[in-house]
Design a protein around this motif. Structure first.
Motif, PDB file in Angstrom:
ATOM      1  N   LEU A   1      17.088 -12.969  15.670  1.00  0.00           N
ATOM      2  CA  LEU A   1      16.740 -13.986  16.664  1.00  0.00           C
ATOM      3  C   LEU A   1      17.688 -15.179  16.652  1.00  0.00           C
ATOM      4  O   LEU A   1      17.832 -15.872  17.665  1.00  0.00           O
ATOM      5  N   HIS A   2      18.304 -15.414  15.491  1.00  0.00           N
ATOM      6  CA  HIS A   2      19.187 -16.583  15.417  1.00  0.00           C
ATOM      7  C   HIS A   2      20.600 -16.274  15.924  1.00  0.00           C
ATOM      8  O   HIS A   2      21.402 -17.197  16.099  1.00  0.00           O
ATOM      9  N   VAL A   3      20.899 -15.009  16.160  1.00  0.00           N
ATOM     10  CA  VAL A   3      22.289 -14.623  16.462  1.00  0.00           C
ATOM     11  C   VAL A   3      22.843 -15.343  17.699  1.00  0.00           C
ATOM     12  O   VAL A   3      23.945 -15.908  17.652  1.00  0.00           O
TER      13      VAL A   3
ATOM     14  N   GLN B   1      28.856 -19.693   9.303  1.00  0.00           N
ATOM     15  CA  GLN B   1      28.078 -20.274  10.409  1.00  0.00           C
ATOM     16  C   GLN B   1      26.620 -20.442   9.996  1.00  0.00           C
ATOM     17  O   GLN B   1      25.957 -21.403  10.365  1.00  0.00           O
ATOM     18  N   ASP B   2      26.103 -19.448   9.245  1.00  0.00           N
ATOM     19  CA  ASP B   2      24.707 -19.541   8.796  1.00  0.00           C
ATOM     20  C   ASP B   2      24.501 -20.668   7.794  1.00  0.00           C
ATOM     21  O   ASP B   2      23.448 -21.301   7.766  1.00  0.00           O
ATOM     22  N   LYS B   3      25.512 -20.871   6.942  1.00  0.00           N
ATOM     23  CA  LYS B   3      25.315 -21.737   5.771  1.00  0.00           C
ATOM     24  C   LYS B   3      24.768 -23.129   6.108  1.00  0.00           C
ATOM     25  O   LYS B   3      23.779 -23.553   5.501  1.00  0.00           O
TER      26      LYS B   3
ATOM     27  N   VAL C   1      23.424 -19.106  16.514  1.00  0.00           N
ATOM     28  CA  VAL C   1      24.311 -19.431  15.386  1.00  0.00           C
ATOM     29  C   VAL C   1      25.644 -18.681  15.467  1.00  0.00           C
ATOM     30  O   VAL C   1      26.670 -19.200  15.046  1.00  0.00           O
ATOM     31  N   HIS C   2      25.620 -17.462  16.004  1.00  0.00           N
ATOM     32  CA  HIS C   2      26.827 -16.625  15.956  1.00  0.00           C
ATOM     33  C   HIS C   2      27.328 -16.258  17.349  1.00  0.00           C
ATOM     34  O   HIS C   2      27.960 -15.212  17.523  1.00  0.00           O
ATOM     35  N   ALA C   3      27.044 -17.119  18.342  1.00  0.00           N
ATOM     36  CA  ALA C   3      27.339 -16.738  19.722  1.00  0.00           C
ATOM     37  C   ALA C   3      28.790 -16.309  19.899  1.00  0.00           C
ATOM     38  O   ALA C   3      29.058 -15.236  20.441  1.00  0.00           O
TER      39      ALA C   3
HETATM   40 FE   LIG Z   1      23.273 -15.021  10.527  1.00  0.00          FE
END
Ligand SMILES: [Fe+2]
Ligand code: FES
Length: 391
Positions: free
Chosen positions: A215-217, A341-343, A220-222
Protein backbone atom coordinates in the motif's frame (compact mmCIF):
# COMPACT_ATOMS: atom_id res chain seq x y z
CA UNK A 1 7.05 -23.17 -6.34
CA UNK A 2 5.25 -26.48 -6.09
CA UNK A 3 2.93 -26.66 -9.11
CA UNK A 4 -0.24 -27.86 -7.36
CA UNK A 5 -0.01 -25.09 -4.80
CA UNK A 6 0.79 -22.53 -7.50
CA UNK A 7 -2.25 -23.57 -9.57
CA UNK A 8 -4.47 -23.12 -6.50
CA UNK A 9 -2.92 -19.70 -5.96
CA UNK A 10 -3.50 -18.64 -9.57
CA UNK A 11 -7.20 -19.56 -9.26
CA UNK A 12 -7.52 -17.54 -6.09
CA UNK A 13 -5.70 -14.63 -7.73
CA UNK A 14 -8.06 -14.78 -10.73
CA UNK A 15 -11.07 -14.39 -8.42
CA UNK A 16 -9.55 -11.42 -6.63
CA UNK A 17 -8.50 -9.60 -9.78
CA UNK A 18 -11.83 -10.30 -11.45
CA UNK A 19 -13.82 -8.76 -8.62
CA UNK A 20 -11.15 -6.08 -7.90
CA UNK A 21 -11.45 -6.74 -4.21
CA UNK A 22 -8.89 -8.35 -1.90
CA UNK A 23 -9.43 -11.02 0.72
CA UNK A 24 -9.97 -9.04 3.92
CA UNK A 25 -9.12 -9.95 7.51
CA UNK A 26 -12.19 -10.42 9.69
CA UNK A 27 -11.44 -7.40 11.86
CA UNK A 28 -9.05 -4.54 12.54
CA UNK A 29 -6.04 -5.47 14.60
CA UNK A 30 -4.94 -3.09 17.30
CA UNK A 31 -1.30 -3.43 18.29
CA UNK A 32 -0.57 -1.47 21.48
CA UNK A 33 2.43 0.88 21.20
CA UNK A 34 4.11 -1.08 24.00
CA UNK A 35 4.57 -3.95 21.52
CA UNK A 36 7.11 -1.72 19.72
CA UNK A 37 8.51 0.33 22.55
CA UNK A 38 8.53 -1.44 25.91
CA UNK A 39 11.56 -3.22 27.34
CA UNK A 40 9.35 -6.08 28.55
CA UNK A 41 8.03 -6.89 25.08
CA UNK A 42 11.50 -6.40 23.57
CA UNK A 43 12.81 -9.05 25.99
CA UNK A 44 10.15 -11.48 24.76
CA UNK A 45 11.14 -10.71 21.17
CA UNK A 46 14.84 -11.20 21.93
CA UNK A 47 14.10 -14.63 23.39
CA UNK A 48 12.37 -15.53 20.12
CA UNK A 49 15.35 -14.31 18.08
CA UNK A 50 17.85 -16.14 20.28
CA UNK A 51 16.10 -19.49 19.98
CA UNK A 52 14.95 -19.49 16.33
CA UNK A 53 17.14 -20.49 13.38
CA UNK A 54 18.10 -17.27 11.55
CA UNK A 55 19.19 -17.38 7.91
CA UNK A 56 22.28 -15.21 8.38
CA UNK A 57 23.90 -15.80 4.99
CA UNK A 58 23.13 -17.11 1.55
CA UNK A 59 25.28 -20.21 1.02
CA UNK A 60 26.96 -18.51 -1.95
CA UNK A 61 28.44 -15.89 0.39
CA UNK A 62 30.77 -18.55 1.77
CA UNK A 63 30.85 -20.77 -1.30
CA UNK A 64 34.39 -22.20 -1.08
CA UNK A 65 36.32 -23.92 1.72
CA UNK A 66 37.88 -21.33 4.06
CA UNK A 67 35.50 -18.59 2.94
CA UNK A 68 34.28 -16.59 5.90
CA UNK A 69 31.93 -13.73 6.66
CA UNK A 70 31.35 -11.71 9.82
CA UNK A 71 27.83 -10.54 10.56
CA UNK A 72 26.13 -8.66 13.36
CA UNK A 73 22.90 -10.23 14.52
CA UNK A 74 20.85 -9.24 17.55
CA UNK A 75 23.78 -7.25 18.89
CA UNK A 76 26.36 -10.04 18.49
CA UNK A 77 29.30 -10.37 16.17
CA UNK A 78 29.02 -13.76 14.45
CA UNK A 79 31.83 -15.39 12.46
CA UNK A 80 30.53 -17.74 9.76
CA UNK A 81 33.03 -20.01 8.06
CA UNK A 82 33.16 -22.88 5.64
CA UNK A 83 35.76 -25.27 6.95
CA UNK A 84 38.24 -27.24 4.84
CA UNK A 85 35.75 -30.11 4.55
CA UNK A 86 33.04 -27.78 3.22
CA UNK A 87 30.88 -27.60 6.33
CA UNK A 88 29.33 -24.25 7.26
CA UNK A 89 29.97 -23.24 10.87
CA UNK A 90 29.12 -20.30 13.09
CA UNK A 91 30.90 -18.87 16.12
CA UNK A 92 30.60 -15.97 18.48
CA UNK A 93 33.37 -13.75 17.15
CA UNK A 94 34.88 -13.02 20.57
CA UNK A 95 38.39 -13.95 21.52
CA UNK A 96 38.73 -16.29 24.49
CA UNK A 97 41.58 -14.18 25.82
CA UNK A 98 39.98 -10.83 26.59
CA UNK A 99 37.09 -10.65 24.20
CA UNK A 100 38.31 -8.77 21.12
CA UNK A 101 36.90 -9.73 17.72
CA UNK A 102 39.36 -11.98 15.86
CA UNK A 103 37.66 -11.84 12.45
CA UNK A 104 36.57 -8.85 10.42
CA UNK A 105 34.75 -8.41 7.12
CA UNK A 106 34.71 -11.32 4.73
CA UNK A 107 37.10 -13.23 2.49
CA UNK A 108 39.03 -16.48 2.43
CA UNK A 109 41.34 -17.35 5.31
CA UNK A 110 42.62 -20.40 7.17
CA UNK A 111 43.52 -18.42 10.28
CA UNK A 112 41.92 -15.56 12.20
CA UNK A 113 44.44 -13.56 14.13
CA UNK A 114 43.03 -11.60 17.04
CA UNK A 115 44.06 -7.96 16.55
CA UNK A 116 44.68 -7.36 20.26
CA UNK A 117 47.42 -9.84 21.34
CA UNK A 118 47.68 -12.19 18.38
CA UNK A 119 45.87 -15.34 19.49
CA UNK A 120 44.91 -17.31 16.37
CA UNK A 121 41.91 -19.47 15.53
CA UNK A 122 41.18 -21.75 12.57
CA UNK A 123 38.01 -22.15 10.50
CA UNK A 124 36.71 -24.74 12.99
CA UNK A 125 37.09 -22.15 15.75
CA UNK A 126 40.02 -23.95 17.41
CA UNK A 127 42.64 -21.89 19.20
CA UNK A 128 45.76 -22.80 17.23
CA UNK A 129 48.39 -20.50 18.60
CA UNK A 130 49.40 -17.52 20.68
CA UNK A 131 52.55 -15.48 21.16
CA UNK A 132 54.58 -16.37 24.28
CA UNK A 133 52.93 -19.78 24.44
CA UNK A 134 55.28 -20.86 27.26
CA UNK A 135 53.67 -18.26 29.55
CA UNK A 136 50.34 -20.06 29.09
CA UNK A 137 51.72 -23.60 29.22
CA UNK A 138 49.17 -24.81 31.81
CA UNK A 139 46.27 -23.59 29.69
CA UNK A 140 44.29 -26.33 27.94
CA UNK A 141 44.09 -24.86 24.44
CA UNK A 142 41.56 -27.54 23.45
CA UNK A 143 38.99 -25.83 25.66
CA UNK A 144 39.74 -22.31 24.47
CA UNK A 145 38.18 -22.29 21.01
CA UNK A 146 35.65 -19.73 19.84
CA UNK A 147 32.19 -20.49 21.21
CA UNK A 148 30.43 -22.43 18.48
CA UNK A 149 26.78 -21.79 17.65
CA UNK A 150 24.27 -24.33 16.32
CA UNK A 151 24.43 -24.04 12.53
CA UNK A 152 22.73 -25.84 9.66
CA UNK A 153 22.89 -25.24 5.93
CA UNK A 154 19.58 -25.85 4.20
CA UNK A 155 17.91 -24.69 0.98
CA UNK A 156 20.76 -22.34 0.08
CA UNK A 157 21.02 -20.47 3.38
CA UNK A 158 23.22 -20.79 6.45
CA UNK A 159 20.94 -20.89 9.48
CA UNK A 160 22.23 -20.14 12.95
CA UNK A 161 20.75 -20.24 16.44
CA UNK A 162 22.38 -17.50 18.51
CA UNK A 163 22.21 -19.42 21.80
CA UNK A 164 25.09 -21.88 22.26
CA UNK A 165 23.93 -25.44 22.91
CA UNK A 166 20.36 -24.80 21.80
CA UNK A 167 18.94 -27.40 19.38
CA UNK A 168 18.68 -26.48 15.71
CA UNK A 169 16.27 -28.15 13.29
CA UNK A 170 15.54 -25.93 10.30
CA UNK A 171 13.12 -28.39 8.66
CA UNK A 172 10.86 -28.44 11.69
CA UNK A 173 11.21 -24.67 12.11
CA UNK A 174 10.03 -24.17 8.52
CA UNK A 175 7.36 -26.81 9.04
CA UNK A 176 4.81 -26.71 6.21
CA UNK A 177 6.91 -24.08 4.41
CA UNK A 178 9.95 -26.37 4.08
CA UNK A 179 9.06 -27.76 0.64
CA UNK A 180 8.22 -24.30 -0.72
CA UNK A 181 11.51 -22.79 0.41
CA UNK A 182 13.28 -25.84 -1.09
CA UNK A 183 11.48 -25.21 -4.38
CA UNK A 184 13.10 -21.75 -4.70
CA UNK A 185 16.44 -23.44 -5.45
CA UNK A 186 18.42 -20.76 -3.59
CA UNK A 187 21.36 -23.17 -3.23
CA UNK A 188 22.01 -22.56 -6.94
CA UNK A 189 21.76 -18.76 -6.61
CA UNK A 190 24.32 -16.04 -6.06
CA UNK A 191 24.00 -13.27 -3.51
CA UNK A 192 24.29 -9.63 -4.58
CA UNK A 193 24.58 -7.20 -1.73
CA UNK A 194 22.25 -4.21 -1.60
CA UNK A 195 22.63 -2.88 1.96
CA UNK A 196 25.25 -4.51 4.19
CA UNK A 197 23.84 -3.84 7.66
CA UNK A 198 21.78 -0.70 7.96
CA UNK A 199 20.88 0.58 11.44
CA UNK A 200 17.30 1.81 11.65
CA UNK A 201 15.83 3.91 14.44
CA UNK A 202 12.61 2.00 14.74
CA UNK A 203 11.34 -1.30 16.08
CA UNK A 204 11.91 -4.40 13.93
CA UNK A 205 8.18 -5.27 13.85
CA UNK A 206 7.39 -1.86 12.40
CA UNK A 207 9.86 -2.52 9.56
CA UNK A 208 8.49 -6.03 9.01
CA UNK A 209 5.08 -4.47 8.55
CA UNK A 210 6.49 -2.40 5.69
CA UNK A 211 7.73 -5.57 3.98
CA UNK A 212 4.31 -7.22 4.08
CA UNK A 213 2.16 -4.69 2.28
CA UNK A 214 2.25 -2.86 -1.04
CA UNK A 215 0.00 0.00 0.00
CA UNK A 216 2.89 2.36 0.60
CA UNK A 217 4.50 1.76 -2.81
CA UNK A 218 2.74 4.59 -4.75
CA UNK A 219 3.57 7.03 -1.96
CA UNK A 220 7.13 6.06 -1.07
CA UNK A 221 8.51 4.38 -4.21
CA UNK A 222 6.57 6.11 -6.98
CA UNK A 223 9.63 6.96 -9.08
CA UNK A 224 11.49 3.74 -8.39
CA UNK A 225 8.88 1.16 -9.18
CA UNK A 226 7.04 3.16 -11.84
CA UNK A 227 3.62 2.69 -10.31
CA UNK A 228 0.72 4.97 -10.96
CA UNK A 229 0.16 7.10 -7.82
CA UNK A 230 -3.56 6.99 -8.56
CA UNK A 231 -3.58 3.20 -8.42
CA UNK A 232 -4.34 2.62 -4.79
CA UNK A 233 -5.42 -0.96 -5.30
CA UNK A 234 -2.08 -2.49 -4.42
CA UNK A 235 -3.84 -4.61 -1.84
CA UNK A 236 -5.09 -7.00 -4.54
CA UNK A 237 -3.37 -10.08 -3.20
CA UNK A 238 -3.84 -12.64 -0.48
CA UNK A 239 -2.01 -13.92 2.56
CA UNK A 240 -1.91 -17.20 4.41
CA UNK A 241 -0.37 -18.26 7.68
CA UNK A 242 1.80 -21.29 6.92
CA UNK A 243 2.80 -22.66 10.30
CA UNK A 244 4.64 -19.80 12.04
CA UNK A 245 5.26 -18.07 8.74
CA UNK A 246 3.33 -15.98 6.21
CA UNK A 247 2.93 -16.42 2.46
CA UNK A 248 1.81 -13.45 0.33
CA UNK A 249 0.65 -14.08 -3.21
CA UNK A 250 0.56 -11.18 -5.68
CA UNK A 251 -1.25 -11.47 -8.99
CA UNK A 252 0.97 -10.38 -11.90
CA UNK A 253 -1.87 -9.76 -14.32
CA UNK A 254 -4.73 -7.29 -14.65
CA UNK A 255 -8.45 -7.63 -15.02
CA UNK A 256 -8.05 -7.43 -18.80
CA UNK A 257 -6.11 -10.73 -18.72
CA UNK A 258 -8.56 -12.73 -16.62
CA UNK A 259 -10.76 -14.07 -19.42
CA UNK A 260 -7.76 -15.12 -21.52
CA UNK A 261 -6.16 -16.97 -18.60
CA UNK A 262 -9.40 -18.71 -17.73
CA UNK A 263 -9.77 -19.79 -21.36
CA UNK A 264 -6.29 -21.37 -21.35
CA UNK A 265 -6.14 -24.99 -20.11
CA UNK A 266 -4.63 -25.19 -16.63
CA UNK A 267 -1.97 -27.56 -17.89
CA UNK A 268 -0.61 -24.71 -20.03
CA UNK A 269 -0.51 -22.11 -17.24
CA UNK A 270 2.91 -20.85 -16.27
CA UNK A 271 2.22 -19.94 -12.65
CA UNK A 272 5.57 -18.21 -12.18
CA UNK A 273 4.47 -15.64 -14.79
CA UNK A 274 1.02 -15.21 -13.23
CA UNK A 275 1.71 -14.88 -9.51
CA UNK A 276 4.66 -13.70 -7.42
CA UNK A 277 5.41 -14.79 -3.88
CA UNK A 278 6.67 -13.10 -0.77
CA UNK A 279 7.46 -15.23 2.27
CA UNK A 280 7.99 -13.97 5.77
CA UNK A 281 9.91 -16.68 7.58
CA UNK A 282 9.61 -16.09 11.31
CA UNK A 283 11.14 -14.14 12.85
CA UNK A 284 13.64 -12.32 10.64
CA UNK A 285 13.67 -13.39 7.02
CA UNK A 286 11.80 -12.02 4.01
CA UNK A 287 12.12 -13.59 0.57
CA UNK A 288 10.32 -11.90 -2.30
CA UNK A 289 10.23 -12.74 -5.97
CA UNK A 290 11.21 -9.86 -8.18
CA UNK A 291 11.77 -10.47 -11.89
CA UNK A 292 14.11 -13.44 -12.27
CA UNK A 293 15.51 -13.51 -8.71
CA UNK A 294 14.54 -12.79 -5.13
CA UNK A 295 14.98 -10.12 -2.52
CA UNK A 296 16.61 -11.62 0.58
CA UNK A 297 16.07 -9.35 3.59
CA UNK A 298 17.11 -10.04 7.15
CA UNK A 299 16.00 -7.86 10.00
CA UNK A 300 17.00 -8.08 13.62
CA UNK A 301 16.24 -6.12 16.76
CA UNK A 302 18.90 -3.60 17.77
CA UNK A 303 20.14 -2.91 21.28
CA UNK A 304 17.07 -0.85 22.23
CA UNK A 305 13.41 -1.63 21.43
CA UNK A 306 13.46 1.43 19.15
CA UNK A 307 16.33 0.12 17.01
CA UNK A 308 16.67 -2.49 14.30
CA UNK A 309 19.38 -3.65 11.92
CA UNK A 310 18.45 -4.40 8.35
CA UNK A 311 20.41 -6.31 5.74
CA UNK A 312 19.08 -6.34 2.23
CA UNK A 313 20.23 -8.12 -0.88
CA UNK A 314 19.20 -9.90 -3.99
CA UNK A 315 19.79 -13.53 -4.95
CA UNK A 316 19.95 -14.49 -8.57
CA UNK A 317 19.84 -17.82 -10.38
CA UNK A 318 21.91 -16.36 -13.23
CA UNK A 319 24.86 -14.00 -13.43
CA UNK A 320 23.66 -12.17 -16.54
CA UNK A 321 20.18 -10.75 -16.87
CA UNK A 322 17.68 -12.06 -19.41
CA UNK A 323 17.27 -9.70 -22.41
CA UNK A 324 15.68 -6.40 -21.48
CA UNK A 325 15.93 -6.85 -17.71
CA UNK A 326 18.30 -5.15 -15.26
CA UNK A 327 21.48 -7.02 -14.30
CA UNK A 328 21.63 -8.68 -10.86
CA UNK A 329 23.87 -5.82 -9.67
CA UNK A 330 21.29 -3.30 -10.88
CA UNK A 331 18.50 -5.28 -9.18
CA UNK A 332 20.43 -5.16 -5.92
CA UNK A 333 21.09 -1.43 -6.17
CA UNK A 334 17.46 -0.82 -7.09
CA UNK A 335 16.35 -2.56 -3.91
CA UNK A 336 18.85 -0.47 -1.93
CA UNK A 337 17.29 2.68 -3.40
CA UNK A 338 13.86 1.43 -2.29
CA UNK A 339 15.04 0.82 1.28
CA UNK A 340 16.64 4.29 1.43
CA UNK A 341 13.22 5.67 0.46
CA UNK A 342 11.55 3.59 3.17
CA UNK A 343 14.08 4.46 5.85
CA UNK A 344 13.00 8.04 6.68
CA UNK A 345 9.36 6.96 6.75
CA UNK A 346 10.12 3.96 8.97
CA UNK A 347 12.14 6.17 11.31
CA UNK A 348 9.18 8.53 11.46
CA UNK A 349 7.09 5.54 12.51
CA UNK A 350 9.77 4.84 15.13
CA UNK A 351 9.26 8.30 16.64
CA UNK A 352 5.49 7.90 16.44
CA UNK A 353 5.61 4.54 18.18
CA UNK A 354 7.85 5.92 20.94
CA UNK A 355 6.20 9.25 21.45
CA UNK A 356 2.69 8.94 20.10
CA UNK A 357 -0.16 9.15 22.55
CA UNK A 358 -2.56 7.23 20.36
CA UNK A 359 -2.41 4.00 22.32
CA UNK A 360 -2.33 1.47 19.51
CA UNK A 361 -1.45 0.98 15.88
CA UNK A 362 -4.40 0.00 13.74
CA UNK A 363 -3.85 -2.68 11.13
CA UNK A 364 -6.47 -2.49 8.38
CA UNK A 365 -8.58 -5.38 7.20
CA UNK A 366 -6.76 -5.10 3.87
CA UNK A 367 -3.39 -5.60 5.59
CA UNK A 368 -3.83 -9.23 6.64
CA UNK A 369 -0.13 -10.03 6.23
CA UNK A 370 0.65 -7.68 9.11
CA UNK A 371 -2.05 -9.22 11.24
CA UNK A 372 -0.75 -12.74 10.60
CA UNK A 373 2.82 -11.65 11.40
CA UNK A 374 1.83 -9.98 14.68
CA UNK A 375 -0.31 -12.95 15.68
CA UNK A 376 2.52 -15.38 14.96
CA UNK A 377 5.03 -13.36 16.99
CA UNK A 378 2.53 -13.02 19.86
CA UNK A 379 1.83 -16.78 19.83
CA UNK A 380 5.51 -17.59 19.87
CA UNK A 381 6.50 -15.07 22.55
CA UNK A 382 3.42 -15.27 24.77
CA UNK A 383 2.60 -11.56 24.27
CA UNK A 384 -1.09 -11.14 25.13
CA UNK A 385 -1.80 -7.51 24.21
CA UNK A 386 -3.12 -7.76 20.63
CA UNK A 387 -6.77 -6.83 20.20
CA UNK A 388 -9.02 -7.68 17.25
CA UNK A 389 -11.87 -5.23 16.79
CA UNK A 390 -14.69 -6.61 14.65
CA UNK A 391 -16.02 -4.10 12.25
FE1 LIG B 1 8.99 -0.05 0.78
S1 FES C 1 41.83 -10.32 23.26
FE1 FES C 1 42.37 -11.62 21.62
S2 FES C 1 44.43 -11.98 21.87
FE2 FES C 1 43.93 -10.77 23.56
Amino acid sequence: MIREQAIRDVKRALDIVERQWPELADGYLEVPLEAYSSEAVAALDRELFETSPLALLASSEIAKPNDYHVRMSVGRSILLTRDAEGRARAFLNYCRHRGAEPARGCGNARVFLCPYHGWSYDTKGRLTGMPLRDRFKDLDMGRMGLVELPCEERHGFVWVVLRPGHPIDVASHLGPLDAEIASIGAERMTYFNALPEEPLETNWKSVTEGLLEGLHVPFVHAGTFATNPQALDLDLGFFDAVGKHVRWVLPMFTRADVARIRATPESEWKPNELVAYVWWVSPNLTLAHEYYGLIYADLSPGEKPSQAVFRYGWISPILEAPPGLPSPEEMASRTAVAVRQDKPVWEGCGRGLRQGAHGAVVIGRNEPGLKLMHESVARQTGYAGLRVAKS
